[in-house]
Design an enzyme around this catalytic site. Structure first.
Site, short mmCIF file in Angstrom:
data_model
loop_
_atom_site.label_atom_id
_atom_site.label_comp_id
_atom_site.label_asym_id
_atom_site.label_seq_id
_atom_site.Cartn_x
_atom_site.Cartn_y
_atom_site.Cartn_z
N ASP A 21 0.85 -1.19 0.00
CA ASP A 21 0.00 0.00 0.00
C ASP A 21 0.89 1.24 0.00
O ASP A 21 1.77 1.37 0.85
CB ASP A 21 -0.88 -0.03 1.25
CG ASP A 21 -1.75 1.21 1.38
OD1 ASP A 21 -1.97 1.88 0.37
OD2 ASP A 21 -2.20 1.49 2.51
N ASP A 25 -4.28 3.74 2.68
CA ASP A 25 -5.71 3.43 2.82
C ASP A 25 -5.93 1.96 3.21
O ASP A 25 -7.06 1.48 3.27
CB ASP A 25 -6.48 3.78 1.54
CG ASP A 25 -6.11 2.88 0.36
OD1 ASP A 25 -5.17 2.04 0.50
OD2 ASP A 25 -6.73 3.00 -0.71
N ASP A 29 -1.72 -1.15 -3.85
CA ASP A 29 -2.05 -0.38 -5.05
C ASP A 29 -0.88 -0.43 -6.05
O ASP A 29 0.18 -0.99 -5.77
CB ASP A 29 -2.41 1.06 -4.68
CG ASP A 29 -1.40 1.67 -3.72
OD1 ASP A 29 -0.19 1.50 -3.96
OD2 ASP A 29 -1.80 2.27 -2.70
N ASP A 199 -9.10 -16.09 -16.53
CA ASP A 199 -9.80 -16.61 -15.36
C ASP A 199 -10.97 -17.52 -15.76
O ASP A 199 -11.71 -17.18 -16.69
CB ASP A 199 -10.34 -15.40 -14.59
CG ASP A 199 -11.03 -15.77 -13.31
OD1 ASP A 199 -10.35 -16.07 -12.34
OD2 ASP A 199 -12.29 -15.77 -13.29
N HIS A 331 -3.55 -17.24 -5.24
CA HIS A 331 -4.45 -16.46 -4.38
C HIS A 331 -5.70 -17.23 -3.97
O HIS A 331 -6.49 -16.73 -3.18
CB HIS A 331 -4.84 -15.19 -5.12
CG HIS A 331 -5.66 -15.48 -6.35
ND1 HIS A 331 -5.15 -16.17 -7.43
CD2 HIS A 331 -6.95 -15.22 -6.65
CE1 HIS A 331 -6.10 -16.30 -8.34
NE2 HIS A 331 -7.20 -15.74 -7.88
N ASP A 332 -5.92 -18.41 -4.54
CA ASP A 332 -7.09 -19.23 -4.20
C ASP A 332 -6.74 -20.42 -3.32
O ASP A 332 -7.63 -21.20 -2.96
CB ASP A 332 -7.73 -19.79 -5.48
CG ASP A 332 -8.34 -18.72 -6.35
OD1 ASP A 332 -8.78 -17.69 -5.82
OD2 ASP A 332 -8.38 -18.93 -7.58
C1 GLC Z 1 -10.96 -17.89 -10.42
C2 GLC Z 1 -10.13 -16.95 -9.58
C3 GLC Z 1 -10.82 -16.75 -8.27
C4 GLC Z 1 -12.18 -16.14 -8.53
C5 GLC Z 1 -12.98 -16.96 -9.53
C6 GLC Z 1 -14.14 -16.19 -10.06
O1 GLC Z 1 -11.07 -19.13 -9.86
O2 GLC Z 1 -8.84 -17.42 -9.45
O3 GLC Z 1 -10.10 -15.95 -7.39
O4 GLC Z 1 -12.90 -16.06 -7.33
O5 GLC Z 1 -12.21 -17.34 -10.66
O6 GLC Z 1 -13.70 -15.14 -10.89
#
Ligand code: GLC
Length: 562
Positions: A21, A25, A29, A199, A331-332
């Site tokens: 950041d 905030d 970013d 995605d 990130h998932d």
């Molecule tokens: C993919 C992304 C995930 C998101 C999903 C819906 O799986 O990696 O983070 O929530 O698609 O867009």
């Protein structure tokens, strides 16, 4: 095999909200990212995968886009983005965008029009159906719990959302909509971005007629992935996208495709297919799910034999025909060191061992932010401290079904996507140096011990180990292109393999657990005096006879054989 820059690249994934950041905030970013480009260049990676920074109300942290052509103010401005491209380029870093083409936000102008009346010209940009006698149009379950259908009172119909109800699915049967998407992809390429991660691309086509999934127990909703994943028409559409847009640029593309094995993956990445360069597969991510039917929240321990089996299939089936995208976290997903390693006494050793694995497989390696310093999972006591829509929906659903609180929280600690989304730990000052404000999600309390400042200062750190591995990849083509062969297929503790290219061989030995198993040097590839130890996460044993190596906990060694 064709040699290309994207095969030789190492990708670093940035989750912008949690990276750095710059304005206090509490959210990361673009200027924050710019301020850390030197750190990334120093690490040696050469592509940044930037998770979505488009305008978005943030129901799914940017994976709900309300304007594909704008940067969300919380991340900065389009000028900031252009500067990021420029500054990255100065350091030899490429930028790969994350593009969400399966759905938009429910605040996207198209959806606002679409929902306004049944005969709006954009009605058909999304998937609308009537209910069946007061029931949902079909029984498909959303990835984020509950039905894929949301009732809209305005026009008394349901729209489909495979993810949250704020992410209505686009209708790829509508050619005008598809043309609009293609124009937009073109526009980003015109700006000079170096590639895309597409995605949820496996889901853009749904089974004709949207039939119910088999439902022997007559549940209100059931998993129906096969009815909206990897269907034949996805390939027609990707081929068209490639032909019309992507093909004209020297870029890299990777699609997120759950629910397939390597044979099917070749339909996306086969050299002659002209669709995508790589796909993210999920088979290794599913090894600790109790069963496909229960989804990710019910866990079982993964086993090394299963991991070997999955990875070896992908390595061999794609060799010379396509290309792998290798990852252990994103990130998932939970943090790899907590999931496949040991985030207790052997955190450093096991994180290095996993790094060795990731960076010596055939395919392009993807490192998720923080992995290079061995960041771990987090366990917040209160559900209120979680931010992820999937986690919160799961919690509500599980409580509704009467599951005990401690069981639900344990599942969340293990699998919540927020494990990966706590702020990047930069140093040991307040909020790990991520922000001077209040972070949007709490920092992992272990930051005083685990942070980038400490890691860069310590030559023995995980960070420097990653640097060395990345440098080795650049130096030795066998690490990038060599053919993979599994050794010791039935060993339950040691994962060992060779990679071979033009008479050169690499031997990788990985002790995946905290025991001390013996590794007997195989006849093939032969020991020889010239086995050069390229890298290891332990100091060499003086006078060791490498005929039988007693491995130390989580020990990793990579030898180059002449
Ligand atoms: C993919 C992304 C995930 C998101 C999903 C819906 O799986 O990696 O983070 O929530 O698609 O867009």
């Amino acid at each position: 095999m064709n040699k290309t820059w994207w095969k030789e690249s190492v990708v670093y994934q940035i989750y912008p909200s949690s990276f750095k950041d710059s304005d206090g905030d509490g959210r990361g970013d673009l200027r924050g990212i710019i301020s850390k480009l030197d750190y990334l260049a120093e690490l040696g990676v050469n592509v940044i995968w930037l998770c979505p920074v488009y305008l978005s109300p943030g129901a799914d942290n940017g994976y709900d886009i309300s304007d594909y052509y704008a940067i969300d103010p919380q991340y900065g401005t389009m000028e900031d983005f252009d500067e990021l491209l420029l500054e990255a380029r100065k350091r030899g870093l490429k930028i790969m965008m994350d593009l969400v083409l399966n759905h938009t936000s429910d605040r996207h102008a198209w959806f606002k029009e679409s929902r306004s009346s049944r005969d709006n010209p954009k009605r058909d940009y999304y998937i609308w159906r009537k209910g069946k006698e007061g029931l949902f149009p079909n029984n498909w379950e959303s990835y984020f719990s509950g039905s894929v259908w949301e009732h809209d009172t305005e026009t008394d119909e349901y729209y489909m959302h495979l993810y949250s109800k704020h992410q209505p699915d686009l209708n790829w049967e509508n050619e005008e909509m598809v043309e609009e998407l293609f124009r937009m992809v073109h526009w980003w390429l015109g700006k000079g971005v170096d590639g895309f991660r597409f995605d949820a691309i496996a889901h853009i086509v749904k089974a004709q007629g949207l039939p119910d999934a088999d439902n022997p127990q007559h549940l209100p909703v059931v998993q129906a992935y096969q009815l909206f994943s990897n269907l034949e028409k996805v390939h027609t559409l990707l081929h068209k996208l490639n032909d019309r847009v992507l093909f004209n640029y020297d870029i890299m593309t990777v699609g997120e495709t759950s629910g397939l094995g390597p044979e099917q993956a070749l339909d996306y990445v086969g050299d002659e297919r002209h669709e995508l360069n790589m796909v993210f597969q999920f088979e290794h991510m599913n090894l600790d799910a109790a069963s496909p039917g229960t989804g990710k929240w019910v866990s079982k321990p993964w086993t090394l034999l299963e991991l070997k089996n999955v990875m070896s299939r992908w390595q061999t089936v794609l060799h010379d025909k396509g290309w792998n995208a290798n990852y252990l976290g994103n990130h998932d997903q939970p943090r790899p060191v907590s999931r496949f390693g040991n985030d207790g006494p052997f955190r450093v050793e096991s994180a290095k061992m996993l790094a060795t694995f990731l960076l010596t497989l055939e395919g392009t390696p993807y490192i998720f932010q923080g992995e290079e310093i061995g960041m771990t999972n987090v366990a917040f006591d209160l559900i209120d401290d979680y931010r992820d829509v999937e986690t919160i929906n799961y919690y509500k659903q599980a409580k509704l079904l009467g599951k005990p609180q401690d069981e639900v929280m344990k599942a969340i600690w293990k699998k919540s996507r927020d494990n990966a989304r706590t702020p990047m730990q930069w140093d040991d000052t307040a909020n790990a140096g991520f922000t001077t404000g209040e972070p949007w999600i709490k920092v992992n309390p272990n930051y005083p011990g685990i942070n980038a400042a400490a890691a860069t200062a310590d030559p023995q750190s995980i960070y420097h180990y990653y640097r060395s591995l990345i440098a080795l990849r650049k130096k030795h083509p066998v690490i990038v292109y060599g053919e993979y062969k599994l050794l010791l297929p039935l060993d339950t503790e040691i994962y060992a393999y060779t990679r071979a290219l033009n008479g050169e061989k690499l031997l990788v030995i990985l002790n995946f657990f905290d025991g001390t198993p013996e590794f007997t040097w195989p006849e093939e590839p032969g020991r020889g005096k010239d086995a050069e130890l390229l890298i290891s996460n332990y100091d060499p044993v003086p006078g060791e006879d490498t005929g039988v190596i007693k491995l130390r906990p989580y020990e990793a060694r990579v030898y180059l054989l002449g």
